[in-house]
Design a protein around this motif. Sequence first.
Motif, mmCIF file in Angstrom:
data_model
loop_
_atom_site.group_PDB
_atom_site.id
_atom_site.type_symbol
_atom_site.label_atom_id
_atom_site.label_comp_id
_atom_site.label_asym_id
_atom_site.label_seq_id
_atom_site.Cartn_x
_atom_site.Cartn_y
_atom_site.Cartn_z
ATOM 1 N N GLU A 46 -10.092 -9.717 2.675
ATOM 2 C CA GLU A 46 -9.867 -8.357 2.188
ATOM 3 C C GLU A 46 -8.400 -8.132 1.815
ATOM 4 O O GLU A 46 -7.779 -7.156 2.212
ATOM 5 C CB GLU A 46 -10.354 -7.326 3.201
ATOM 6 C CG GLU A 46 -11.861 -7.391 3.414
ATOM 7 C CD GLU A 46 -12.389 -6.284 4.314
ATOM 8 O OE1 GLU A 46 -11.747 -6.003 5.353
ATOM 9 O OE2 GLU A 46 -13.421 -5.685 3.965
ATOM 10 N N ASN A 47 -7.846 -9.099 1.065
ATOM 11 C CA ASN A 47 -6.503 -9.021 0.488
ATOM 12 C C ASN A 47 -5.371 -9.221 1.483
ATOM 13 O O ASN A 47 -4.206 -8.967 1.159
ATOM 14 C CB ASN A 47 -6.292 -7.705 -0.270
ATOM 15 C CG ASN A 47 -7.111 -7.649 -1.542
ATOM 16 O OD1 ASN A 47 -8.056 -8.400 -1.726
ATOM 17 N ND2 ASN A 47 -6.743 -6.750 -2.437
ATOM 18 N N ASP A 48 -5.686 -9.683 2.693
ATOM 19 C CA ASP A 48 -4.647 -10.028 3.659
ATOM 20 C C ASP A 48 -4.827 -11.466 4.124
ATOM 21 O O ASP A 48 -5.920 -12.037 4.043
ATOM 22 C CB ASP A 48 -4.662 -9.080 4.859
ATOM 23 C CG ASP A 48 -3.869 -7.809 4.602
ATOM 24 O OD1 ASP A 48 -2.756 -7.921 4.053
ATOM 25 O OD2 ASP A 48 -4.354 -6.715 4.935
ATOM 26 N N LEU A 49 -3.731 -12.037 4.635
ATOM 27 C CA LEU A 49 -3.709 -13.426 5.084
ATOM 28 C C LEU A 49 -3.761 -13.474 6.605
ATOM 29 O O LEU A 49 -3.080 -12.701 7.292
ATOM 30 C CB LEU A 49 -2.434 -14.106 4.578
ATOM 31 C CG LEU A 49 -2.294 -15.604 4.823
ATOM 32 C CD1 LEU A 49 -3.394 -16.380 4.103
ATOM 33 C CD2 LEU A 49 -0.915 -16.085 4.363
ATOM 34 N N ASP A 93 -0.714 -5.165 4.522
ATOM 35 C CA ASP A 93 -0.655 -4.161 3.459
ATOM 36 C C ASP A 93 -1.667 -4.414 2.349
ATOM 37 O O ASP A 93 -1.644 -3.755 1.311
ATOM 38 C CB ASP A 93 0.750 -4.079 2.868
ATOM 39 C CG ASP A 93 1.205 -5.404 2.259
ATOM 40 O OD1 ASP A 93 0.585 -6.443 2.561
ATOM 41 O OD2 ASP A 93 2.195 -5.398 1.498
ATOM 42 N N GLY A 94 -2.560 -5.374 2.531
ATOM 43 C CA GLY A 94 -3.554 -5.671 1.509
ATOM 44 C C GLY A 94 -4.484 -4.497 1.261
ATOM 45 O O GLY A 94 -4.930 -3.839 2.200
ATOM 46 N N LYS A 95 -4.760 -4.253 -0.012
ATOM 47 C CA LYS A 95 -5.640 -3.136 -0.370
ATOM 48 C C LYS A 95 -6.285 -3.428 -1.718
ATOM 49 O O LYS A 95 -5.610 -3.869 -2.649
ATOM 50 C CB LYS A 95 -4.842 -1.830 -0.440
ATOM 51 C CG LYS A 95 -5.701 -0.591 -0.675
ATOM 52 C CD LYS A 95 -4.852 0.671 -0.666
ATOM 53 C CE LYS A 95 -5.708 1.914 -0.890
ATOM 54 N NZ LYS A 95 -4.883 3.147 -0.912
ATOM 55 N N TRP A 96 -7.595 -3.212 -1.823
ATOM 56 C CA TRP A 96 -8.342 -3.491 -3.047
ATOM 57 C C TRP A 96 -7.724 -2.761 -4.239
ATOM 58 O O TRP A 96 -7.422 -1.573 -4.164
ATOM 59 C CB TRP A 96 -9.794 -3.079 -2.864
ATOM 60 C CG TRP A 96 -10.654 -3.303 -4.088
ATOM 61 C CD1 TRP A 96 -11.207 -2.367 -4.888
ATOM 62 C CD2 TRP A 96 -11.054 -4.573 -4.631
ATOM 63 N NE1 TRP A 96 -11.923 -2.949 -5.900
ATOM 64 C CE2 TRP A 96 -11.844 -4.308 -5.766
ATOM 65 C CE3 TRP A 96 -10.803 -5.891 -4.278
ATOM 66 C CZ2 TRP A 96 -12.395 -5.326 -6.552
ATOM 67 C CZ3 TRP A 96 -11.358 -6.906 -5.053
ATOM 68 C CH2 TRP A 96 -12.148 -6.615 -6.180
ATOM 69 N N ASN A 97 -7.520 -3.501 -5.318
ATOM 70 C CA ASN A 97 -6.964 -2.986 -6.565
ATOM 71 C C ASN A 97 -5.513 -2.531 -6.445
ATOM 72 O O ASN A 97 -4.998 -1.848 -7.335
ATOM 73 C CB ASN A 97 -7.810 -1.836 -7.129
ATOM 74 C CG ASN A 97 -9.086 -2.337 -7.799
ATOM 75 O OD1 ASN A 97 -9.166 -3.487 -8.222
ATOM 76 N ND2 ASN A 97 -10.085 -1.475 -7.882
#
Length: 717
Positions: A153-156, A172-176
């Motif tokens: 989901e956009n994070d490591l 801080d990963g967030k879709w789009n």
Amino acid sequence: MKRKKNIPTLKKLLTIAALGLTATAAYTQSYDEILRLRGMNETVQGIRSMADGEHYTVLEGSNVRRYDYAGREEGRALLPVVSGDFRIHDYLFSPDEQSMLLSVGATPIYRHSYTTSYFLAAEGSMLPVMRQLKAPRDASFSPDSRWIAASNENDLYLYDTRSKELRRVTSDGKWNEIINGTTDWVYEEEFGFTKAYAFSPDSRRIAYLRFDESRVPLFEMMRFDGALYNKAYTFKYPKAGDANSEVQLWVYDIDADRSTRIDTGADTDQYIPHLDWTPDGRLYFFRLNRHQNRFEAVLCEADGSQRVIYAETSPRYVERVSAPTLTFIDRDRFIVREETTSGWMHLYMHSLDKGRLHPVTQGEWEVTEIVSATPERICYLSTETSPLRRDLYTVRCNGKGKKRLTGGDGYYAIAPSRGMKYYISTFSNATTPNRVEVCTADGRTVRTLRTSEALRAELEATQRPAKEFLTITTERGDVLNAWMLRPRDFDPARKYPVLLTQYSGPGSQQVADRWSLDWENALCDAGYIILCTDGRGTGLRGEAFKKCTYRNLGALEVEDQLSAARYAASLPYVDEARIGIYGWSFGGFMALSCALKGEGLFRMAIAVAPVTSWRYYDTIYTEVYNGLPQENPAGYDDNSPISFAERLDDTKTRLLIVHGTADDNVHFQNAMEMTRALNRAQKQYDMMVYPDQNHSMQPDDMRNVRQKLVEYTIEHL
């Protein structure tokens, strides 16, 4: 609006319909036969060399089996037998080969990306790992085998195989908006990778890319899915000239639990298509400017300083860079594969301290792949015998002692063992299906794994026609490579219809001496001639031939396909009133363009998933070949089929447009705007729409669309 052509009598219509139904049934059976024969072409897939260089593994069903290259022992299953629906999609050994990471099941995202469930197999057991993650992907081991990194989901994240604990590296990963450790859509599609991180050799650090795609325009793609209310799927897709993601490079220190940003230069509107570590543990990365005519490999020193260890510029563009563009062979030397120096793709030896040392390969032919590289020798595939073929060569690192290892005339694919003590070769040519052999490093065959013997026997018994290679000299004097497929009962006294099949995209190749069968062969079975021509702009014939289409995408390529059609029409056994053209993707763009510019030369044209304006396509692909639309509007608009829809002569040319509504690559928008332009021009055409299918007509309609192509050609050509 009625089609402007002579209206046949009812009796004639009934006769045509009856013949068409009979032919369609025959062709449907013939296409099924093509599929059956293609399935008989034997191969060995998913070959992985083990560390000892003496064994390899393959995925067979729901197990991984280990084989001995030399054939001294039987294959051995490495996993316990699991009951139920346990489908292994992929597998990865830990560097110490004491455990194996299994991807079980796969939910596709885009062309290369998918989410999965991970299991760790070790000591006879298989246990799920990282179960806390909702959509894990792109997992891999650290060099010491302790850590498993994965994106979710956009994070490591990092998983500790000792403590069984999961650590979040980014938050801080967030879709789009923000992506960490994996790539955005356009990097995945055009640079061809999704795992955007790399462990240091000592396993103490992990470098990763961070994509800020908040400024990238949002694209909505309608999903129907059989629901009462359809929904829009939204994702960030940068079209030519628009904003790209801003990409940053970070390094995470595992012991300190801290990330540090790495300086990648003042230009934020650039690409970082690769990151890795040198053998002695220094980080390096590639950077490429927006116009893709300046490429640099940058080394990060231990004291925080940086220096460019390789740079390449071109007045047009630098050929697409990727991880194999630069290959380290020891702590100081590395090989670069490039074409700007000589105009042909070759290998050059470099030193971190001394720069370029010397060329390794030279000549008017191209190196297509480095198979293996050690401090002593390099093994590579090249077109030295013919641009239509691939052969394996070995050469010393000083460029001397070159030797061809393959003996057949055709196309080789090579899977090397670790250290290149052995390799597995898959060979075919236009008349010979796959033969798979294990060979020693000097090219001696150890044993044969596959022969496709049953298929060979059927092909010989049925006298199925094979490709005949030829060259076509155009009115302008250009010499183009081509192949022709003629019916098995070919009679030069008869007149045959011809279908041109082509792709024509920059650097591509369709005319190659390798065995293949596809839907066009079903047409050949019932009396059609198939002609395929690689025009200007295609690859493997040097930089000048390939890059002559720069900033004018679709102009010279169309000229060459029209020349190929006129060549076909000039043949005494061709019915010049029955010439058609087909293409998919870039080939669809070409088929449309030829139909509109052909002035009635084509009786039928089929465009599947076509680009209809390069303004609708992505930044990386379009701008490298055509420049930015703000700087080169004519290169975009003058060759766009939408711009000359009125030129379709629908009294002579029957046009079919085919598209999937969930095509995230060449958007359905392309077909819609093309049909809008045709409607405004009061033109007649046909259309086939595949709801919720992607660029390859997956997940459901790969066969259906090809059956449609067969039937449409039968009816209208």
